[in-house]
Scaffold this active site. Sequence first.
Site, PDB file in Angstrom:
ATOM      1  CB  SER A 100      -0.966  -0.043   1.182  1.00 20.48           C
ATOM      2  OG  SER A 100      -1.951   0.940   1.074  1.00 20.48           O
ATOM      3  CG  ASP A 246      -2.655  -0.648  -2.852  1.00 18.70           C
ATOM      4  OD1 ASP A 246      -2.472   0.536  -2.506  1.00 18.70           O
ATOM      5  OD2 ASP A 246      -3.315  -1.443  -2.161  1.00 18.70           O
ATOM      6  CG  ASP A 248      -5.904   1.033  -1.449  1.00 22.39           C
ATOM      7  OD1 ASP A 248      -5.001   1.890  -1.461  1.00 22.39           O
ATOM      8  OD2 ASP A 248      -5.919   0.082  -0.637  1.00 22.39           O
TER       9      ASP A 248
END
Length: 488
Positions: A100, A246, A248
Amino acid sequence: MTLIKSISGIYGTIGGRPGDSLNPLDIVKLTSAFAHYIHGRKMVVGRDGRMSGLMVRNIVVGTLMGLGYDVIDIGYASTPTTELAVRMAGADGGIVITASHNHSQWNGLKLLNHNGEFLTPYDGKEMLALAETENFCYANIQHLGQLTIDETFNQRHIDAVLNLKLVDVDAIRKRHFRVCVDTINSVGGIILPQLFQALGVDFKILNGECTGAFAHKPEPIENNLLGIIGRMKQEHFDLGIVVDSDVDRLAFISEDGTMFGEEYTLVCVADYVLSHTSGNAVSDLSNTRALRDVTLQRGGQYFASAVGEVNITAKMKEVGAIIGGDGNGGVIYPECHYGRDALVGIALFLSSLSQQQCTVSQLRASFPDYQIAKSSIDLMPDTDVEAILKKVKDRFSKDKSAQISETDGLKIDFPDRWVYLRKSNTEPVVRVYSEALSIEQADHLGNELMHYFYDMQKDLVLDKFGLNNNLILHNSTAPLKWTNYSFK
């Protein structure tokens, strides 16, 4: 070296000894435990652009095949793409290889169930307990799994976004947006250009090569984004867009080079969704009060959850929320799927901007204006965070104006401001969030709580280890000053 296991996944620095970091032996053990726990036959694997991604991918895929799983490797893919791929492929689970927003020396495994959603806290604990037993049985030669490479899911993800009822593709195309985008040399540089082309958006990509050599720290906060902010000030873009490794998390930059505010990503998208559809909204405890305000203005109810995507989605299902997310720019729109998704956030944001025919700064000015400060405290070895938070709680229990929540960490909510402390799921730190009507007030409140925490840690930890006062404080936007803990 560090290895962290939490409801957000398994994260660690690459290299080192087994049990202390994310190394080949631990990757095999954790992948085996997850595969045994979900007890299936088909698994999706995707990865972000990190330099260690290929190594981790090879171990994960080989281990799954050795357990008899058929593996669908979707290649470079965002976390939300992988989540959707699990459902689209009818798989029993999925593994996203990513750390992340953590630095490049980190990598991790985000574990997904058959719905493409993160494991519940219960399932996560059971799986980790199984990993410690190492009670695994691998397949013989007749029952080894098969590997399929399928790189169509990026386009299938984009198609799913374009087909959402509230994504106004025609209006976006008519606005002829010109955007500057920082994809930090990861998978955003692959999928976002495809999204913009489909929406008719003119774009300039910064750090677009998927090399994993991050151009700056991955967390999309202002201090890490000076490059794109400078470009926004020099050139005539309508909007700046930043994602993490990533894809998100999502942050916007206004046309004048000012930050829209990570927390206001969800506020804006929620306001747009709730203006077209009646319903409720959910965010975690660290998000701005502005989300509560706009939800009530639109006739819905606002609910707060513990931090963590799985906790937010569980609360959303419980209360029937139609929009949710977190204060880190994560947008969860169940009409697409129950997962933070920057592509969904971008498409809904552009739809709102197009329909209102305004600039980004004008859109930001239309929302309640709160200022939030974010800091963190590095934890010393064996720090008893719960004991310290209890002492902080006891200090505030005497203040009748303070509402105290222990849902996740400790949140102290005053009528005109709040402060929140919680142990991170992904790093060995305590997060400190504070919000008020001005950044000076927010910083003052956050700094005082950090110093109060500091004193408690000094009493409970520093004396125990005989260490000096060497706490490291991060990202504060104002200098630290000792006070008498007035909290006023």
